[in-house]
Design a protein around this motif. Sequence first.
Motif, PDB file in Angstrom:
ATOM      1  N   SER A   1       0.857  -1.174   0.000  1.00 42.41           N
ATOM      2  CA  SER A   1       0.000   0.000   0.000  1.00 42.41           C
ATOM      3  C   SER A   1       0.897   1.228   0.000  1.00 42.41           C
ATOM      4  CB  SER A   1      -0.883  -0.012   1.251  1.00 42.41           C
ATOM      5  OG  SER A   1      -1.760   1.090   1.260  1.00 42.41           O
ATOM      6  N   VAL A   2       0.531   2.208  -0.811  1.00 43.43           N
ATOM      7  CA  VAL A   2       1.308   3.453  -0.871  1.00 43.43           C
ATOM      8  C   VAL A   2       0.366   4.640  -0.715  1.00 43.43           C
ATOM      9  CG1 VAL A   2       3.208   2.531  -2.237  1.00 43.43           C
ATOM     10  CG2 VAL A   2       1.237   3.494  -3.393  1.00 43.43           C
ATOM     11  N   GLY A   3       0.905   5.700  -0.133  1.00 42.84           N
ATOM     12  CA  GLY A   3       0.152   6.928   0.081  1.00 42.84           C
ATOM     13  C   GLY A   3       0.363   7.912  -1.048  1.00 42.84           C
ATOM     14  N   GLY A   4      -0.675   8.121  -1.845  1.00 45.09           N
ATOM     15  CA  GLY A   4      -0.581   8.997  -3.001  1.00 45.09           C
ATOM     16  C   GLY A   4      -0.327  10.452  -2.659  1.00 45.09           C
ATOM     17  N   ARG A   5      -0.623  10.844  -1.438  1.00 39.74           N
ATOM     18  CA  ARG A   5      -0.396  12.230  -1.020  1.00 39.74           C
ATOM     19  C   ARG A   5       0.883  12.378  -0.203  1.00 39.74           C
ATOM     20  NH1 ARG A   5      -6.647  13.070   0.722  1.00 39.74           N
ATOM     21  NH2 ARG A   5      -7.462  13.520  -1.364  1.00 39.74           N
ATOM     22  N   MET A   6       1.628  11.302  -0.054  1.00 34.74           N
ATOM     23  CA  MET A   6       2.799  11.303   0.822  1.00 34.74           C
ATOM     24  C   MET A   6       4.124  11.405   0.080  1.00 34.74           C
ATOM     25  SD  MET A   6       1.427  10.958   3.820  1.00 34.74           S
ATOM     26  CE  MET A   6      -0.161  11.687   3.432  1.00 34.74           C
ATOM     27  N   HIS A   7       4.143  11.037  -1.202  1.00 36.74           N
ATOM     28  CA  HIS A   7       5.391  10.938  -1.953  1.00 36.74           C
ATOM     29  C   HIS A   7       5.181  11.412  -3.383  1.00 36.74           C
ATOM     30  CE1 HIS A   7       6.846   8.425   1.350  1.00 36.74           C
ATOM     31  NE2 HIS A   7       5.710   7.776   1.256  1.00 36.74           N
ATOM     32  N   SER A   8       6.283  11.626  -4.054  1.00 30.72           N
ATOM     33  CA  SER A   8       6.203  11.993  -5.474  1.00 30.72           C
ATOM     34  C   SER A   8       5.813  10.767  -6.306  1.00 30.72           C
ATOM     35  CB  SER A   8       7.551  12.528  -5.959  1.00 30.72           C
ATOM     36  OG  SER A   8       8.496  11.475  -6.022  1.00 30.72           O
ATOM     37  N   LEU A   9       5.314  11.024  -7.484  1.00 29.61           N
ATOM     38  CA  LEU A   9       4.964   9.959  -8.422  1.00 29.61           C
ATOM     39  C   LEU A   9       6.175   9.077  -8.704  1.00 29.61           C
ATOM     40  CD1 LEU A   9       2.557   9.013 -10.253  1.00 29.61           C
ATOM     41  CD2 LEU A   9       3.636  10.336 -12.063  1.00 29.61           C
ATOM     42  N   GLU A  10       7.326   9.687  -8.873  1.00 33.10           N
ATOM     43  CA  GLU A  10       8.556   8.937  -9.161  1.00 33.10           C
ATOM     44  C   GLU A  10       8.927   8.032  -7.997  1.00 33.10           C
ATOM     45  OE1 GLU A  10       8.313  12.370  -9.452  1.00 33.10           O
ATOM     46  OE2 GLU A  10       8.000  12.311 -11.626  1.00 33.10           O
ATOM     47  N   ASP A  11       8.847   8.555  -6.768  1.00 33.62           N
ATOM     48  CA  ASP A  11       9.191   7.737  -5.603  1.00 33.62           C
ATOM     49  C   ASP A  11       8.241   6.551  -5.464  1.00 33.62           C
ATOM     50  OD1 ASP A  11      11.367   9.291  -4.917  1.00 33.62           O
ATOM     51  OD2 ASP A  11      10.327  10.369  -3.309  1.00 33.62           O
ATOM     52  N   MET A  12       6.965   6.798  -5.600  1.00 36.44           N
ATOM     53  CA  MET A  12       6.006   5.708  -5.439  1.00 36.44           C
ATOM     54  C   MET A  12       6.163   4.653  -6.524  1.00 36.44           C
ATOM     55  SD  MET A  12       2.607   7.528  -3.949  1.00 36.44           S
ATOM     56  CE  MET A  12       2.575   8.821  -5.172  1.00 36.44           C
ATOM     57  N   THR A  13       6.450   5.095  -7.733  1.00 39.19           N
ATOM     58  CA  THR A  13       6.690   4.131  -8.813  1.00 39.19           C
ATOM     59  C   THR A  13       7.911   3.291  -8.482  1.00 39.19           C
ATOM     60  OG1 THR A  13       5.727   5.675 -10.400  1.00 39.19           O
ATOM     61  CG2 THR A  13       7.055   3.879 -11.302  1.00 39.19           C
ATOM     62  N   ARG A  14       8.944   3.912  -7.948  1.00 39.36           N
ATOM     63  CA  ARG A  14      10.158   3.190  -7.556  1.00 39.36           C
ATOM     64  C   ARG A  14       9.861   2.184  -6.447  1.00 39.36           C
ATOM     65  NH1 ARG A  14      14.718   0.792  -8.849  1.00 39.36           N
ATOM     66  NH2 ARG A  14      16.351   1.025  -7.292  1.00 39.36           N
ATOM     67  N   PHE A  15       9.048   2.559  -5.468  1.00 41.13           N
ATOM     68  CA  PHE A  15       8.692   1.629  -4.396  1.00 41.13           C
ATOM     69  C   PHE A  15       8.014   0.381  -4.979  1.00 41.13           C
ATOM     70  CE2 PHE A  15       7.805   5.510  -1.423  1.00 41.13           C
ATOM     71  CZ  PHE A  15       9.144   5.830  -1.398  1.00 41.13           C
ATOM     72  N   VAL A  16       7.087   0.582  -5.898  1.00 49.16           N
ATOM     73  CA  VAL A  16       6.390  -0.544  -6.521  1.00 49.16           C
ATOM     74  C   VAL A  16       7.362  -1.379  -7.339  1.00 49.16           C
ATOM     75  CG1 VAL A  16       4.609  -1.167  -8.218  1.00 49.16           C
ATOM     76  CG2 VAL A  16       4.140   0.596  -6.482  1.00 49.16           C
ATOM     77  N   GLU A  17       8.235  -0.724  -8.081  1.00 45.28           N
ATOM     78  CA  GLU A  17       9.233  -1.435  -8.881  1.00 45.28           C
ATOM     79  C   GLU A  17      10.093  -2.337  -8.003  1.00 45.28           C
ATOM     80  OE1 GLU A  17      12.646  -0.319 -12.171  1.00 45.28           O
ATOM     81  OE2 GLU A  17      12.217   1.151 -10.603  1.00 45.28           O
ATOM     82  N   LEU A  18      10.570  -1.816  -6.893  1.00 46.73           N
ATOM     83  CA  LEU A  18      11.421  -2.603  -5.997  1.00 46.73           C
ATOM     84  C   LEU A  18      10.651  -3.747  -5.352  1.00 46.73           C
ATOM     85  CD1 LEU A  18      13.389   0.329  -4.365  1.00 46.73           C
ATOM     86  CD2 LEU A  18      14.300  -1.394  -5.938  1.00 46.73           C
ATOM     87  N   PHE A  19       9.431  -3.487  -4.948  1.00 53.15           N
ATOM     88  CA  PHE A  19       8.595  -4.532  -4.360  1.00 53.15           C
ATOM     89  C   PHE A  19       8.399  -5.687  -5.333  1.00 53.15           C
ATOM     90  CE2 PHE A  19       4.201  -6.192  -4.189  1.00 53.15           C
ATOM     91  CZ  PHE A  19       4.275  -6.887  -2.996  1.00 53.15           C
ATOM     92  N   LEU A  20       8.078  -5.369  -6.576  1.00 51.73           N
ATOM     93  CA  LEU A  20       7.806  -6.411  -7.561  1.00 51.73           C
ATOM     94  C   LEU A  20       9.050  -7.226  -7.905  1.00 51.73           C
ATOM     95  CD1 LEU A  20       5.448  -4.439  -9.972  1.00 51.73           C
ATOM     96  CD2 LEU A  20       4.789  -6.144  -8.243  1.00 51.73           C
ATOM     97  N   ALA A  21      10.210  -6.598  -7.830  1.00 56.44           N
ATOM     98  CA  ALA A  21      11.459  -7.266  -8.227  1.00 56.44           C
ATOM     99  C   ALA A  21      12.092  -8.090  -7.109  1.00 56.44           C
ATOM    100  CB  ALA A  21      12.465  -6.224  -8.728  1.00 56.44           C
ATOM    101  N   GLU A  22      11.746  -7.801  -5.872  1.00 57.30           N
ATOM    102  CA  GLU A  22      12.421  -8.431  -4.725  1.00 57.30           C
ATOM    103  C   GLU A  22      11.831  -9.800  -4.427  1.00 57.30           C
ATOM    104  OE1 GLU A  22      15.360  -8.602  -1.965  1.00 57.30           O
ATOM    105  OE2 GLU A  22      15.009  -6.856  -3.233  1.00 57.30           O
ATOM    106  N   PRO A  23      12.649 -10.835  -4.368  1.00 60.34           N
ATOM    107  CA  PRO A  23      12.127 -12.155  -3.985  1.00 60.34           C
ATOM    108  C   PRO A  23      12.070 -12.306  -2.465  1.00 60.34           C
ATOM    109  CG  PRO A  23      14.440 -12.337  -4.548  1.00 60.34           C
ATOM    110  CD  PRO A  23      14.052 -10.891  -4.795  1.00 60.34           C
ATOM    111  N   PHE A  24      11.267 -13.233  -2.008  1.00 58.81           N
ATOM    112  CA  PHE A  24      11.254 -13.609  -0.595  1.00 58.81           C
ATOM    113  C   PHE A  24      12.529 -14.370  -0.300  1.00 58.81           C
ATOM    114  CE2 PHE A  24       9.692 -16.869   2.598  1.00 58.81           C
ATOM    115  CZ  PHE A  24       9.808 -16.019   3.690  1.00 58.81           C
TER     116      PHE A  24
END
Length: 169
Positions: free
Chosen positions: A110-133
Amino acid sequence: MRVHLGSDHAGLDLKNHLVAWLSEHGYEPVDHGPFVYDALDDYPVFCLRAAEGVAKARAAGGDDLGVVIGGSGNGEQMAANKVEGIRCALVWSEDTAKLAREHNDAQMVSVGGRMHSLEDMTRFVELFLAEPFSGDERHVRRIGQLDHYDRTRELPPLPESAIGLGPDA
């Protein structure tokens, strides 16, 4: 990999951006809404559907993940976590995005759309999707304790070092 998305009005612009970004980066976005701006919409309507989509796909052997978005991300995370089998982490940094997968094997963020820039939030999602357990035993054990509690409502046993201390004494 399919990525299920849900938001509220505060996360609508980021959700729409992520749908395009995911497609451009080889993911299959599954958009659970909203589809139009409505300042009075209710995030559970859309976030529960995104979480249900992830849970059903994973129960059938899929590797689907999900992202829910709101103003702060708090309510959206709470909604997603109501769905059986879902672990949704609120992310606010690159480290929390990676650790959600690496240590907690979260299926959603979950990400806060009013808390970060579009670029930062996109990066958070990118890292989440790429990281294995990681699969480390301690993380598997802890997730197992949460799953057991979810199913049975039985608290995990106290460690020896805590017996006789605290409110359970």
